[in-house]
Design a protein around this motif. Structure first.
Motif, PDB file in Angstrom:
ATOM      1  N   GLU A 151      85.438 171.312  30.859  1.00 34.21           N
ATOM      2  CA  GLU A 151      84.473 171.087  29.768  1.00 34.21           C
ATOM      3  C   GLU A 151      83.346 170.166  30.224  1.00 34.21           C
ATOM      4  OE1 GLU A 151      85.505 169.589  25.891  1.00 34.21           O
ATOM      5  OE2 GLU A 151      87.505 170.456  26.097  1.00 34.21           O
ATOM      6  N   VAL A 200      79.129 174.594  25.873  1.00 35.91           N
ATOM      7  CA  VAL A 200      80.572 174.812  25.774  1.00 35.91           C
ATOM      8  C   VAL A 200      81.076 174.347  24.417  1.00 35.91           C
ATOM      9  CG1 VAL A 200      82.837 174.280  26.744  1.00 35.91           C
ATOM     10  CG2 VAL A 200      80.857 174.473  28.259  1.00 35.91           C
ATOM     11  N   GLU A 201      81.820 175.225  23.747  1.00 36.43           N
ATOM     12  CA  GLU A 201      82.518 174.840  22.521  1.00 36.43           C
ATOM     13  C   GLU A 201      84.010 175.094  22.725  1.00 36.43           C
ATOM     14  OE1 GLU A 201      80.872 176.135  18.800  1.00 36.43           O
ATOM     15  OE2 GLU A 201      78.839 176.241  19.632  1.00 36.43           O
ATOM     16  N   THR A 202      84.835 174.498  21.881  1.00 36.60           N
ATOM     17  CA  THR A 202      86.282 174.630  22.054  1.00 36.60           C
ATOM     18  C   THR A 202      86.986 174.973  20.750  1.00 36.60           C
ATOM     19  OG1 THR A 202      86.705 172.278  21.632  1.00 36.60           O
ATOM     20  CG2 THR A 202      86.257 172.925  23.910  1.00 36.60           C
ATOM     21  N   LYS A 203      88.055 175.718  20.876  1.00 32.14           N
ATOM     22  CA  LYS A 203      89.002 175.952  19.785  1.00 32.14           C
ATOM     23  C   LYS A 203      90.399 175.774  20.367  1.00 32.14           C
ATOM     24  CE  LYS A 203      86.300 179.247  16.979  1.00 32.14           C
ATOM     25  NZ  LYS A 203      86.042 178.397  15.824  1.00 32.14           N
ATOM     26  N   TYR A 204      90.913 174.556  20.270  1.00 33.19           N
ATOM     27  CA  TYR A 204      92.253 174.258  20.742  1.00 33.19           C
ATOM     28  C   TYR A 204      93.187 174.207  19.540  1.00 33.19           C
ATOM     29  CZ  TYR A 204      89.786 172.719  24.966  1.00 33.19           C
ATOM     30  OH  TYR A 204      88.991 172.649  26.087  1.00 33.19           O
ATOM     31  N   MET A 211      85.975 177.772  24.971  1.00 34.17           N
ATOM     32  CA  MET A 211      87.251 177.541  25.662  1.00 34.17           C
ATOM     33  C   MET A 211      88.344 177.413  24.615  1.00 34.17           C
ATOM     34  SD  MET A 211      86.030 174.973  28.735  1.00 34.17           S
ATOM     35  CE  MET A 211      87.702 174.462  29.047  1.00 34.17           C
ATOM     36  N   ALA A 212      89.465 178.094  24.856  1.00 30.70           N
ATOM     37  CA  ALA A 212      90.571 178.106  23.896  1.00 30.70           C
ATOM     38  C   ALA A 212      91.879 177.819  24.612  1.00 30.70           C
ATOM     39  CB  ALA A 212      90.647 179.464  23.192  1.00 30.70           C
ATOM     40  N   SER A 213      92.828 177.269  23.865  1.00 37.18           N
ATOM     41  CA  SER A 213      94.144 176.980  24.436  1.00 37.18           C
ATOM     42  C   SER A 213      95.169 176.862  23.320  1.00 37.18           C
ATOM     43  CB  SER A 213      94.109 175.672  25.238  1.00 37.18           C
ATOM     44  OG  SER A 213      95.415 175.277  25.599  1.00 37.18           O
ATOM     45  N   LEU A 261      91.395 171.494  31.536  1.00 41.70           N
ATOM     46  CA  LEU A 261      90.515 171.821  30.417  1.00 41.70           C
ATOM     47  C   LEU A 261      89.461 170.737  30.198  1.00 41.70           C
ATOM     48  CD1 LEU A 261      93.228 173.167  27.951  1.00 41.70           C
ATOM     49  CD2 LEU A 261      91.275 174.488  28.775  1.00 41.70           C
ATOM     50  N   ASN A 319      96.467 171.468  22.608  1.00 42.89           N
ATOM     51  CA  ASN A 319      95.238 170.698  22.544  1.00 42.89           C
ATOM     52  C   ASN A 319      95.258 169.563  23.565  1.00 42.89           C
ATOM     53  OD1 ASN A 319      93.099 168.956  21.775  1.00 42.89           O
ATOM     54  ND2 ASN A 319      93.211 169.686  19.679  1.00 42.89           N
TER      55      ASN A 319
END
Length: 388
Positions: free
Chosen positions: A27, A37-41, A5-7, A23, A10
């Motif tokens: 998650e 699930v991994e994130t890059k905010y 998941m990206a945004s 978000l 943050n």
């Protein structure tokens, strides 16, 4: 299956808007379903933050347009440099981050209208408006074109994608926002009064909560005018108003409402505001169409419904898809302080006769907007794209 998941912002830092809450809920709920699930905010590095502080005086001479364009390019640069090879699907939650991500299976979630919202959140000259809009549209189109599939949070956004950006409607799934129904839950009258005493609020008045970012599209200026109308009548003595938010119109609101003792304007985080929902009687969502932007499925509306409050919304965007007038809430015309005042007065005069509407509101959210159901719908889309 590993989902990223990206945004472009943050939610762990800026947890103030519907997208941020979305978000965090998504998650959590996907992980409950066993999804990796991994994130890059996007988050500004400490070095860049220090440099901005050092050169603050120099930055002040830049035009607002230059600062926004620079910020957009910095965010895109962040996403261009990331490695996405370990992820089966990448789910960016805005067209800006999507425009810079290189992956063959992008599921893009769109919460609003990126170019138009840029205009709505700042004051620009007409010349600057055009330049900012065209610049943002370029990346909106790139983000949409890169997506293998798109999730829109209401049907109006879907229609916008089809009509304005030429997206095939078969490529779009509408999934409405979810609500933390356990946290945003009803309380009885005794608990409501206890909360009011704890928060330092009036215990013997009807409380109207306006949980809105203070920008044109959220219509807070019309709510302020409605307060003036209400306070000029006898019913005003029975009411207390809480405006919770921040943004472009904050100073204007404070100026308009400074003379009224039954109004407070405050800034609350999402974690703090739940107590105010529970302590209130009415939740007002006075959104309007501004810069061709309309409210999507307002999270504030859903949270008010989930806490079993009487919710009054303008009949635009995703809100008119959820609220059934007189059944689970009330709809009013937009840009009408008179309609706001009239409906609030009606609710106060019939408050104890409206229990069924409060029950229906809570029931509707449980049936249609629970986090688990929401996450399962996302997972269905992910599985479909994963197999392509």
């Amino acid at each position: 299956m590993i989902i990223l998941m990206a945004s472009a912002d943050n939610p762990y830092i800026n947890n103030i808007g519907g997208k941020h809450v979305h978000l965090l809920l998504l998650e959590k709920s996907l992980r409950k379903l066993g999804v990796n699930v991994e994130t890059k905010y996007y988050q500004m590095s400490s070095l860049k933050r220090k440099l901005l502080m050092i050169f603050k005086s120099a930055l002040a001479v830049y035009s607002k347009r230059e600062r926004i364009i620079s910020s957009i390019e910095i965010i895109r640069d962040f996403y261009k440099k990331q490695d996405y090879s370990n992820f089966d699907i990448v789910n960016p939650h805005d067209t800006l981050s999507a425009s810079a991500i290189n992956h063959r299976k992008i599921v893009l979630t769109i919460h609003g209208y990126f170019p138009r919202e840029l205009l709505d959140y700042s004051n620009f000259s007409e010349n600057t408006k055009e330049k900012i809009f065209n610049f943002a549209v370029k990346y909106e189109k790139i983000g949409v074109e890169k997506a293998k599939h798109i999730i829109a949070v209401d049907t109006r956004i879907k229609n916008y994608l089809v009509k304005e950006l030429g997206v095939d409607k078969k490529k779009i799934t509408v999934i409405y926002n979810a609500v933390d129904i356990d946290n945003f839950s009803p309380v009885n009258e005794s608990e409501k009064k206890r909360l009011r005493r704890y928060l330092g609020l009036e215990t013997d008045k009807y409380i109207v909560l306006i949980p809105r970012r203070f920008v044109p599209k959220n219509g807070v200026q019309y709510a302020a005018e409605a307060v003036k109308i209400i306070n000029a009548s006898l019913v005003g003595k029975q009411l207390f108003f809480i405006f919770s938010g921040r943004g472009l119109l904050e100073n204007e609101l404070r100026s308009r409402l400074s003379k009224f003792s039954n109004v407070i304007i405050t800034r609350l985080s999402h974690n703090e505001i739940v107590k105010y929902y529970k302590a209130s009687d009415i939740v007002l969502i006075p959104s309007i169409t501004s810069n061709d932007v309309e409210e999507a499925t307002s999270l504030s509306m859903l949270e008010g419904m989930s806490t079993g409050k009487i919710v009054i919304c303008t009949n635009i965007g995703g809100m008119k898809e959820v609220i059934k007038d007189g059944i689970n809430g009330f709809l009013i015309p937009q840009k009408s302080p008179e309609a706001i005042a009239e409906k609030i007065e009606y609710v106060i005069n019939h408050y104890h006769e409206l229990e069924e509407i409060r029950r229906n509101a809570r029931g509707y959210v449980i049936s249609h907007h629970s986090p688990e159901e929401h996450a399962e719908k996302f997972l269905e889309v992910y599985k479909k794209i994963f197999r392509i």
